[in-house]
Write a protein that holds these residues in place. Structure first.
Motif: not given
Length: 656
Positions: A642-648, A132-135, A31-35, A18-19
């Protein structure tokens, strides 16, 4: 789901990628889409269950700290960040300086709790370094179901009353399972129902067992099933964990000073041999044996030859093991020449020896010329089963032979894994794991060979001879045996019930007088992953809903073998549905996929080396970020879902 080493590795590579997205988007005027990433763990986010940071310090890693890292790039002059950070050794050295703690050298072994703290620190570094675009949302909770939603993606349901969570992608890195008892365990547990004074403790991480004095009173006898790495964890919990101390005597012998709170430990296994010590490390992290015989080209040739007969699946005993043994022998004899005659002589010998072995000629004459005529070839089976076929007239006779063997092993280990011929040769088994994986993963062997040759024969030998504890642990075991706190029953140890005695009987049929009655038995073996016995509600739901299936090794004659591992595709490791189709957006990595892939319990990468541990995580990170293209900068932020990802959910592993 899972924030042990595998989960953190995926998170780290997501952060790196993402960086990079930010730089590429800026160059392209987009602009990269929020993740949004949800890192979920049922125990401790950032460490997982096995490496959690509330466990005692006597549980130790079995890889030296200089060879362990969770960063995919080496530390540089800048701050720690995804893609560039300290190895475990560098992190511990800085911590010791900051906190005035005891210093561990690069070839020392760290407590597992220290690795857990390192993992947690890596996780926090990643969190602080995200663009900043990654939570990143760190979620403590137990996922009990993952189900697809009609508009795409998945809904995650949690135990208790937590709100469900909807995501686009799910990465399962759930670590070591807790299995339903097998037939033997059910029989033992049934016995405890009728004799309440007895206890049977099923296999698990020692940190998750109740080994307290209330559960196992001082002075009682306890049987321990298994003499591998987990045995040493149990051993220390019942001794050092009870206040005992190890001290060096004036005669330079390690002695144990009991606290009086210890039980008497009677331990045994099929081989009767406590797992031997790892050789003193002399290797840099990037140093390993390069295969000369068991090469990718050799495997391809073997598959072509097998395919001419109808199936490209290999036979381990015929196509792989002979080449593997050549690797071990070559290092063994070459090391002998180097330490006795020097590097130049060793290089000349190695060239001639390699050529002789390649031609399939008898190497004994060449070895005799080099002064090695009286040196027998290395025998893995004899090393792993030294008591096979032997009979001992007393426990004293067996213990004496065991002591002599442990003394020779420690002497060999002290020479090192480069200068010690035996430990250098056995270290080859670790160094060539990658090529062995290429041979056996995804049903690379015929089912019969997988069960008989690989799983039944080679894996026990490999585990015993290549994955040992630090020398200190073997020294401590000797001290405990001398003190009478620990007793090794002998080979082919039997663990049985005895109603007349009201307890369990532990004995070796090869050692007269070895029978002991104990009130507690502890299974000191890490459970093998098996989806059919996994107690996880999530695993059961995925199988019941047809979203996942057990991996089965096919056979040209129709006699397939059901492994117990989670069936996944080759990279990027999509989970396969009940019908065999790749499940879109659902991935699995690590221990749940054991048997589909081999040696998935690896829990770290190596500094400066592109290991499979790192590459696997990167391939998944690349895949889950690929689905959505960056948007034009003219669009408003509110228009971007936002793209909603999970590494769970509770991931862990053992360093390689």
């Amino acid at each position: 789901m899972g924030s042990g080493p595998r989960g953190i590795a995926v998170l780290e590579r997501l952060a790196v990628r993402t960086r990079v997205e930010v730089e590429e988007a800026a160059a392209a005027g987009v602009v990269p889409r929020p993740v949004r990433i949800h890192l979920i763990d049922s125990h401790q986010v950032g460490a997982g269950r096995v490496w959690r940071t509330d466990q005692p310090t006597w549980f130790t890693m079995n890889t030296v700290i200089s060879q362990v890292t969770m960063y995919s790039g080496e530390q540089d002059e800048g701050p720690a960040r995804p893609g560039a950070g300290p190895s475990l050794g560098q992190w511990i050295a800085q911590r010791a300086k900051d906190l005035d703690e005891d210093y561990l050298g690069p070839n020392d072994y760290a407590p597992r709790v220290r690795y857990g703290e390192y993992l947690y620190d890596v996780c926090q570094v990643i969190s602080r370094s995200l663009p900043s675009h990654v939570e990143l949302h760190q979620v403590t909770g137990r996922v009990v179901a993952v189900r697809p939603v009609p508009r795409g993606g998945y809904r995650l349901s949690f135990a208790g009353h937590s709100q469900p969570l909807e995501v686009d992608r799910v990465v399962l890195t759930t670590g070591h399972p807790v299995n339903e008892p097998d037939a033997f365990e059910r029989r033992m547990l049934g016995f405890t129902d009728h004799f309440p004074s007895t206890r049977y403790i099923c296999a698990d991480s020692a940190a998750d067992m109740d080994l307290s004095e209330e559960a196992i009173p001082a002075g009682t006898s306890v049987g321990v099933r298994g003499l591998g790495l987990s045995f040493y964890d149990v051993m220390l919990s019942l001794t050092v964990g009870r206040g005992g101390r190890f001290l060096w005597s004036p005669g330079d012998e390690l002695v144990y000073k009991p606290s009086g709170r210890e039980p008497h430990i009677v331990a045994g296994s099929r081989s009767g041999l406590p797992i031997p010590a790892r050789g003193r490390n002399q290797k840099e992290p990037t140093q390993s044996h390069r295969p000369l015989f068991l090469t990718r080209q050799a495997l391809e040739a073997a598959r072509r030859a097998r395919a001419a007969g109808g199936s490209a699946q290999l036979v381990f005993a015929e196509d792989i093991l002979p080449l593997l043994l050549l690797e071990v022998e070559h290092v063994y004899f070459t090391t002998h020449v180097r330490v006795t005659q020097g590097t130049a002589q060793a290089q000349a010998f190695a060239e001639r020896h390699e050529a002789t072995l390649r031609r399939g000629e008898d190497p004994r004459e060449l070895r005799a010329e080099a002064g090695l005529g009286d040196l027998p070839p290395i025998d893995l089976e004899a090393l792993a089963r030294p008591f096979a076929g032997r009979h001992y007239r007393s426990t004293e006779q067996f213990t004496q032979e065991l002591f002599e063997l442990m003394h020779r092993d420690l002497a060999a280990a002290s020479l090192g894994n480069v200068d010690g011929p035996l430990k250098a040769a056995l270290d080859v088994l670790r160094d060539i794991r990658t090529i062995v994986r290429e041979a056996v993963d995804f049903g690379g062997l015929l089912p019969e060979s997988h069960v008989r040759d690989f799983h039944g024969y080679y894996l026990p030998l490999n585990s015993l001879l290549s994955a040992g504890p630090p020398m200190e642990r073997v020294e401590q075991l000797r001290a405990l045996i001398r003190q009478g706190v620990v007793e090794i029953a002998g080979p082919d140890t039997r663990f049985e019930t005895d109603e007349s005695a009201g307890g369990f009987r532990v004995m070796s049929p090869q050692v007269e007088g070895s029978e002991r009655i104990v009130r507690t038995i502890i299974d000191a073996r890490i459970p093998s992953p098996d989806l059919r016995r996994d107690t996880s509600e999530l695993t059961q739901q995925l199988i019941a809903d047809g979203m996942a299936r057990v991996f089965t090794i096919p056979s040209p004659d129709g006699e397939s073998f059901v492994t117990g591992g989670l069936d996944v595709t080759p990279a990027p490791f999509h989970v396969r549905t009940a019908s065999g189709e790749p499940q879109p957006g659902l991935y699995a990595l690590g221990i749940p996929t054991e048997h589909t892939r081999w040696f998935t319990q690896v829990g770290s990468s190596r500094p400066g080396v592109a290991t499979l541990f790192y590459l696997d995580a990167d391939l998944i990170a690349e895949e889950v970020l690929r689905s959505v293209e960056p948007q034009d900068t003219d669009l408003e932020d509110e228009q971007w879902p936002a793209r909603r990802l999970v590494s769970a959910a509770a991931g862990a592993g053992s360093p390689e």
